[in-house]
Scaffold this motif. Structure first.
Motif, PDB file in Angstrom:
ATOM      1  N   ASN A 129       0.865  -1.179   0.000  1.00  0.00           N
ATOM      2  CA  ASN A 129       0.000   0.000   0.000  1.00  0.00           C
ATOM      3  C   ASN A 129       0.905   1.234   0.000  1.00  0.00           C
ATOM      4  N   ASP A 130       0.797   2.116   1.002  1.00  0.00           N
ATOM      5  CA  ASP A 130       1.672   3.284   1.076  1.00  0.00           C
ATOM      6  C   ASP A 130       2.797   3.102   2.085  1.00  0.00           C
ATOM      7  N   THR A 131       2.928   1.927   2.654  1.00  0.00           N
ATOM      8  CA  THR A 131       3.981   1.647   3.627  1.00  0.00           C
ATOM      9  C   THR A 131       5.249   1.202   2.916  1.00  0.00           C
ATOM     10  N   VAL A 132       6.366   1.876   3.200  1.00  0.00           N
ATOM     11  CA  VAL A 132       7.658   1.504   2.628  1.00  0.00           C
ATOM     12  C   VAL A 132       8.289   0.451   3.534  1.00  0.00           C
ATOM     13  N   VAL A 133       8.473  -0.750   3.004  1.00  0.00           N
ATOM     14  CA  VAL A 133       9.119  -1.819   3.752  1.00  0.00           C
ATOM     15  C   VAL A 133      10.632  -1.732   3.601  1.00  0.00           C
ATOM     16  N   ALA A 134      11.114  -1.405   2.395  1.00  0.00           N
ATOM     17  CA  ALA A 134      12.539  -1.224   2.128  1.00  0.00           C
ATOM     18  C   ALA A 134      12.694  -0.279   0.951  1.00  0.00           C
ATOM     19  N   ASP A 135      13.764   0.525   0.983  1.00  0.00           N
ATOM     20  CA  ASP A 135      14.014   1.490  -0.078  1.00  0.00           C
ATOM     21  C   ASP A 135      15.468   1.374  -0.516  1.00  0.00           C
ATOM     22  N   ASN A 136      15.691   0.653  -1.618  1.00  0.00           N
ATOM     23  CA  ASN A 136      17.029   0.469  -2.185  1.00  0.00           C
ATOM     24  C   ASN A 136      18.035  -0.037  -1.150  1.00  0.00           C
ATOM     25  N   VAL A 137      17.657  -1.098  -0.467  1.00  0.00           N
ATOM     26  CA  VAL A 137      18.535  -1.709   0.530  1.00  0.00           C
ATOM     27  C   VAL A 137      19.543  -2.605  -0.179  1.00  0.00           C
ATOM     28  N   PRO A 138      20.857  -2.421   0.046  1.00  0.00           N
ATOM     29  CA  PRO A 138      21.854  -3.264  -0.620  1.00  0.00           C
ATOM     30  C   PRO A 138      21.813  -4.698  -0.124  1.00  0.00           C
ATOM     31  N   LEU A 139      22.006  -5.648  -1.046  1.00  0.00           N
ATOM     32  CA  LEU A 139      22.105  -7.056  -0.692  1.00  0.00           C
ATOM     33  C   LEU A 139      23.588  -7.404  -0.559  1.00  0.00           C
ATOM     34  N   GLU A 140      24.124  -7.232   0.623  1.00  0.00           N
ATOM     35  CA  GLU A 140      25.552  -7.425   0.856  1.00  0.00           C
ATOM     36  C   GLU A 140      25.905  -8.911   0.825  1.00  0.00           C
ATOM     37  N   ASN A 141      26.980  -9.216   0.110  1.00  0.00           N
ATOM     38  CA  ASN A 141      27.517 -10.578   0.021  1.00  0.00           C
ATOM     39  C   ASN A 141      26.539 -11.573  -0.603  1.00  0.00           C
ATOM     40  N   PHE A 142      25.569 -11.067  -1.353  1.00  0.00           N
ATOM     41  CA  PHE A 142      24.626 -11.957  -2.035  1.00  0.00           C
ATOM     42  C   PHE A 142      24.108 -11.284  -3.285  1.00  0.00           C
ATOM     43  N   THR A 143      24.210 -11.976  -4.407  1.00  0.00           N
ATOM     44  CA  THR A 143      23.643 -11.518  -5.673  1.00  0.00           C
ATOM     45  C   THR A 143      22.648 -12.565  -6.147  1.00  0.00           C
ATOM     46  N   PRO A 144      21.366 -12.228  -6.191  1.00  0.00           N
ATOM     47  CA  PRO A 144      20.373 -13.231  -6.572  1.00  0.00           C
ATOM     48  C   PRO A 144      20.469 -13.631  -8.030  1.00  0.00           C
ATOM     49  N   GLY A 145      20.147 -14.884  -8.297  1.00  0.00           N
ATOM     50  CA  GLY A 145      19.975 -15.350  -9.661  1.00  0.00           C
ATOM     51  C   GLY A 145      18.491 -15.478  -9.925  1.00  0.00           C
ATOM     52  N   ILE A 146      17.957 -14.649 -10.800  1.00  0.00           N
ATOM     53  CA  ILE A 146      16.502 -14.556 -10.949  1.00  0.00           C
ATOM     54  C   ILE A 146      16.078 -15.078 -12.316  1.00  0.00           C
ATOM     55  N   SER A 147      15.287 -16.137 -12.305  1.00  0.00           N
ATOM     56  CA  SER A 147      14.751 -16.709 -13.536  1.00  0.00           C
ATOM     57  C   SER A 147      13.226 -16.725 -13.557  1.00  0.00           C
ATOM     58  N   TYR A 148      12.606 -16.591 -12.381  1.00  0.00           N
ATOM     59  CA  TYR A 148      11.148 -16.692 -12.281  1.00  0.00           C
ATOM     60  C   TYR A 148      10.608 -15.626 -11.331  1.00  0.00           C
ATOM     61  N   ALA A 149       9.364 -15.263 -11.558  1.00  0.00           N
ATOM     62  CA  ALA A 149       8.641 -14.373 -10.657  1.00  0.00           C
ATOM     63  C   ALA A 149       7.290 -14.999 -10.370  1.00  0.00           C
ATOM     64  N   GLY A 150       6.738 -14.691  -9.215  1.00  0.00           N
ATOM     65  CA  GLY A 150       5.440 -15.271  -8.906  1.00  0.00           C
ATOM     66  C   GLY A 150       4.986 -14.958  -7.507  1.00  0.00           C
ATOM     67  N   PHE A 151       4.099 -15.809  -6.988  1.00  0.00           N
ATOM     68  CA  PHE A 151       3.576 -15.608  -5.646  1.00  0.00           C
ATOM     69  C   PHE A 151       3.415 -16.954  -4.954  1.00  0.00           C
ATOM     70  N   SER A 152       3.364 -16.893  -3.629  1.00  0.00           N
ATOM     71  CA  SER A 152       3.311 -18.105  -2.826  1.00  0.00           C
ATOM     72  C   SER A 152       2.430 -17.853  -1.614  1.00  0.00           C
ATOM     73  N   ASN A 153       1.907 -18.928  -1.038  1.00  0.00           N
ATOM     74  CA  ASN A 153       1.057 -18.787   0.151  1.00  0.00           C
ATOM     75  C   ASN A 153       1.364 -19.877   1.162  1.00  0.00           C
ATOM     76  N   PHE A 154       1.022 -19.610   2.407  1.00  0.00           N
ATOM     77  CA  PHE A 154       1.108 -20.641   3.434  1.00  0.00           C
ATOM     78  C   PHE A 154       0.101 -20.332   4.541  1.00  0.00           C
ATOM     79  N   GLY A 155      -0.648 -21.345   4.961  1.00  0.00           N
ATOM     80  CA  GLY A 155      -1.555 -21.230   6.100  1.00  0.00           C
ATOM     81  C   GLY A 155      -2.766 -20.358   5.874  1.00  0.00           C
ATOM     82  N   THR A 156      -3.100 -20.083   4.622  1.00  0.00           N
ATOM     83  CA  THR A 156      -4.218 -19.192   4.342  1.00  0.00           C
ATOM     84  C   THR A 156      -5.542 -19.948   4.308  1.00  0.00           C
ATOM     85  N   SER A 157      -6.611 -19.189   4.453  1.00  0.00           N
ATOM     86  CA  SER A 157      -7.945 -19.767   4.355  1.00  0.00           C
ATOM     87  C   SER A 157      -8.531 -19.465   2.985  1.00  0.00           C
TER      88      SER A 157
END
Length: 209
Positions: A129-157
């Motif tokens: 929504n209008d809440t900023v969770v993170a703003d350009n936070v560096p990923l130190e010592n980790f570079t992601p390898g990104i091949s897919y995007a999507g969504f996931s759930n757990f424990g939902t009704s």
């Protein structure tokens, strides 16, 4: 692009209530391939999350296609639970990038999740929504390898739903799919062209002309 999804997601017409409803208590992910070489990847999810106890739904970027995983291996994700709590994690669950209480959490209604990865700066941003969770936070010592995007759930009704999902990629000469070039021709490399429909009906594999 082609969706890869487990049976934990029921793709059903939901009208104003959304179109994707996770089944109660189940874990699942729905992933779509993204082009390689993009300098910026943005994933957005409109979601209503509900649970009888504690459950969450996340939007994320993954380095591997594993529809049974909730932690987007090799990538990162932004999640919100049914109490309005949020986190961004990277490299599965091993790196906690940011946490936030979503002050404008819309209980019983759709919330807008937005996760952005900047490859040039190796930074991650996220808003709900209008809440900023993170703003350009560096990923130190980790570079992601990104091949897919999507969504996931757990424990939902079954009152949970996904209203919409989108992925935007920008920049990079390799940000569109391209076939690998054929190897240069040499004495032991040949191109072979098969024409016709009788390749499985020839001697000596099976009888007939």
């Amino acid at each position: 692009a082609t969706w890869k999804a487990k049976e934990h997601f029921s793709f059903a017409e939901g009208g104003d209530g959304g179109v994707v409803v996770p089944q109660a208590g189940k874990l699942g992910s729905a992933l779509v391939p993204v082009p390689q070489g993009a300098s910026r990847i943005e994933a957005e999810l409109k979601v209503r999350v509900a649970s009888d106890e504690t459950g969450w739904i996340a939007v994320g970027l993954s380095g591997a296609r594993n529809p049974a995983a909730c932690d987007f291996p090799g990538g990162m994700f932004l999640y919100i639970d049914n109490k309005g709590n949020s986190q961004i994690r990277a490299n599965g669950l091993s790196i906690k990038v940011a946490t936030a209480k979503v002050d404008d959490f819309r209980e019983g209604d759709f919330n807008d999740l937005r996760l952005v990865y900047d490859r040039d700066g190796n930074t991650v941003s996220g808003t709900i929504n209008d809440t900023v969770v993170a703003d350009n936070v560096p990923l130190e010592n980790f570079t992601p390898g990104i091949s897919y995007a999507g969504f996931s759930n757990f424990g939902t009704s079954a009152d949970s739903a996904v209203g919409s999902f989108s992925v935007t990629v920008e920049g990079g000469s390799a940000a569109s799919a391209a076939a690998a070039p054929l190897p240069s021709k040499s004495a032991d490399v040949y191109r072979i062209l098969f024409i016709g429909d009788s390749i499985t009906h020839s001697r000596p594999s099976c009888p007939g002309p």
